[in-house]
Enzyme design. Structure first.
Site, PDB file in Angstrom:
ATOM      1  N   LYS A 191     136.685  45.998  33.179  1.00  0.00           N
ATOM      2  CA  LYS A 191     137.508  47.139  33.576  1.00  0.00           C
ATOM      3  C   LYS A 191     138.975  46.725  33.489  1.00  0.00           C
ATOM      4  O   LYS A 191     139.596  46.290  34.454  1.00  0.00           O
ATOM      5  CB  LYS A 191     137.163  47.578  35.006  1.00  0.00           C
ATOM      6  CG  LYS A 191     137.647  48.992  35.317  1.00  0.00           C
ATOM      7  CD  LYS A 191     136.935  50.015  34.457  1.00  0.00           C
ATOM      8  CE  LYS A 191     137.409  51.424  34.719  1.00  0.00           C
ATOM      9  NZ  LYS A 191     136.761  52.402  33.844  1.00  0.00           N
ATOM     10  N   SER A 386     134.133  56.184  31.350  1.00  0.00           N
ATOM     11  CA  SER A 386     134.534  56.056  32.753  1.00  0.00           C
ATOM     12  C   SER A 386     134.304  57.394  33.466  1.00  0.00           C
ATOM     13  O   SER A 386     133.172  57.838  33.562  1.00  0.00           O
ATOM     14  CB  SER A 386     135.987  55.589  32.851  1.00  0.00           C
ATOM     15  OG  SER A 386     136.220  54.968  34.099  1.00  0.00           O
TER      16      SER A 386
END
Length: 587
Positions: A191, A386
């Site tokens: 991430k 996401s």
């Protein structure tokens, strides 16, 4: 004095008459545009669909009659209209073929250009022709045009074929110069949306995932072009490594990249030969005209709603006129679809790199309720990653293009500490009186205390665990298996189909057909939602914002998206479910 009064009155009268004439002409022009917008174009026999690949490629573009009248700074192309027009061209017996005019597309992700190419490939099954011409071809437009029966190049033109790259921008040193430090909280090794604010280069994990998905996308492009042009993938790779861009045009014919050379006036002769028309103007039909014709034929059978959700995921509307997925509006619309008995199934078309985790959760909840009432199929566009994946994972079935970017299951928080800017740079000082320990939490005057940072970390972890739960439930995958696929890692649509995050590869039409199958209907039509706002709604204000936005895009080019990402970071929710960064493909 008499002359002064006389000339003044004459000037005022002239101005009044000119204003009156201008007003009347404007009303007549707008009336003509409105009438034209509501009139179905008559398609002549042996007409040709003219597909101009130029400008900013968007998932959809709203009606903008004033922009059409005054002219847009940056031309835009609606993916939705292109797909509709190509589909109608295949069905319409009066359309003889498609002429592609290749220029340059911006904001065109691999998944979006692949969907256009797939639609053209399907069109060729009708037996009709596809011709492509370009003064020069970018790599993206060449990939689309490689499906054509004949690729035509200007004798002095070029073909850009050099492989793919992705180049993120890092802001860390810039922020330090002005006294801002980002307080970062994230879950997931991959991430890396926070990296531009905390580093000056990619982490090894991020470099690994970007390398993996770039190579996968490039292999898809090599395979598709190889099959269309009968050139081996290894040879296409050699061409890319030898900087094909600067080879002479005649050399491109010899190696099989193009078929013939001619100037634009010679293209009309080729089109006349194809259609058998020897004189008069060629009956060229625009994408917008043919798409409007297709809309006029709908309305019979069962209704399948195609709901478009594209852009940044936010909790509510902002003043900036860019495409957003506004949770308040989307949740309201999905509730209406759930309660509408005339809607047999819903296709949720997603093109988003994510945004607010809180907004994504609210939309997920409405999608979940919708699945309890009727079939829901997700069609992923260029990106559904996401937060974009968060809102998709509850659907009954998920379809993505092989080159779609998806996954990125992870959460982060990014909170600026401006205390150095305020104190050292600007000379501002703060004092505080408070009744409780954390009463001044989040103030601009200081960074987080360690105890506050720990609480934020726990908050981020809970958000990540919830994301994992949503995916495990929606995709029927064990939580531990989801964790292996998560960590914020981005996958291509092909990879996601292999690992179970999506169900199949394909475009919007495949998703519509799957929704009809799940609804048990073969006699159906589609309705596009949400319905576009009337052109006159906020006309002048919207035109001003669109002009500013378009000017920024034209000036910044490839850097527009990442700089808008910087803007979003400062305005968004503290809890973010977002792609590592804007992919910023260089191709």
């Amino acid at each position: 004095m008499k002359d002064f009064v006389k000339y003044t009155l004459a000037t005022l009268c002239g101005l009044f008459l000119a204003a009156t004439v201008f007003f009347i002409l404007s009303v007549l022009t707008l009336t003509g545009l409105i009438t034209a917008g509501n009139t179905t174009t008559a398609i002549k026999p042996q007409s040709i669909l003219r597909l101009t690949l130029n400008g900013t490629l968007l998932e959809d573009t709203p009606e903008n009659l004033l922009g059409d009248l005054l002219g847009n700074t940056v031309p835009t192309l609606s993916l939705q209209e292109v797909l509709t027009a190509v589909g109608e061209a295949k069905r319409n017996p009066d359309i003889a073929g498609i002429y592609i005019e290749a220029r340059s597309l911006t904001d065109a992700t691999p998944g979006m250009i692949q969907e256009i190419r797939d639609a053209l490939k399907d069109f060729k099954n009708s037996g009709k022709f596809v011709l492509a011409y370009g003064d020069s071809y970018t790599q993206g437009t060449y990939y689309i045009c490689s499906v054509a029966d004949k690729i035509i190049l200007n004798p002095q033109g070029l073909v850009n074929w050099c492989g793919m790259a992705s180049q993120p921008i890092f802001y860390k040193d810039l922020l330090e110069k002005i006294g801002i430090r980002m307080q970062v909280f994230k879950v997931g090794e991959y991430k890396s949306a926070v990296e531009p604010f905390t580093a000056t280069q990619m982490s090894e994990a991020n470099r690994k995932q970007v390398t993996a998905y770039l190579n996968d996308i490039w292999q898809t492009m090599l395979t598709d072009v190889s099959l269309a042009r009968d050139i081996s993938p290894s040879l296409l790779n050699e061409y890319a490594d030898s900087m094909l861009t600067f080879r002479p045009a005649r050399e491109l014919i010899r190696i099989g990249m193009v078929d013939t050379l001619c100037y634009i006036d010679g293209v009309s002769n080729l089109l006349r030969t194809r259609t058998g028309q020897r004189k008069g103007l060629l009956p060229l039909v625009s994408v917008k005209e043919l798409a409007a014709t297709s809309k006029a034929t709908t309305g019979k059978g069962d209704k399948i709603a195609v709901y478009y959700a594209y852009g940044d995921i936010v909790e509510r509307k902002t003043d900036w006129s860019e495409n957003i997925i506004d949770a308040e509006s989307v949740c309201r619309d999905l509730k209406s679809l759930r309660e509408d008995k005339s809607v047999r199934a819903v296709v949720l078309r997603i093109n988003s790199g994510g945004g607010s985790a809180y907004a994504s959760e609210q939309i997920w909840h409405e999608v979940k309720l919708l699945t309890e009432a009727k079939p829901v199929v997700v069609s992923m566009g260029g990106m559904a990653a996401s937060g974009g994946y968060y809102i998709a994972c509850a659907a009954h079935y998920i379809i993505a293009e092989p080159t779609t970017l998806t996954g990125s299951i992870g959460i982060f928080g990014l909170i600026p500490d401006a205390s150095r800017l305020l104190g050292e740079k600007l000379g501002l000082h703060f004092d505080v009186v408070k009744t409780n320990t954390y009463a001044d939490f989040g103030t601009m005057s200081r960074p987080f205390h360690p105890s506050e940072a720990r609480m934020v970390e726990q908050y981020i972890q809970r958000g990540y665990d919830l994301f994992i739960d949503r995916v495990a439930e929606g995709r029927h995958i064990d939580r531990q298996e989801v964790r292996k696929l998560a960590e914020g890692r981005v996958w291509t649509g092909r990879q996601a189909t292999e690992n179970g995050l999506t169900d199949a590869c394909g475009g919007l039409q495949a998703a519509i057909e799957k929704a009809a199958l799940l609804a048990g209907t073969t006699d159906y039509y589609t309705e596009r939602l949400p319905a576009p706002a009337p052109w006159y709604e906020g006309m002048l204000e919207k035109q001003k914002k669109d002009y500013l936005n378009a000017t920024l895009q034209e000036t910044l080019g490839a850097y527009y998206a990442p700089l808008m990402n910087l803007k979003h970071m400062g305005q968004g929710s503290s809890l973010q479910a977002r792609m590592p960064y804007e992919p910023n493909f260089i191709n």
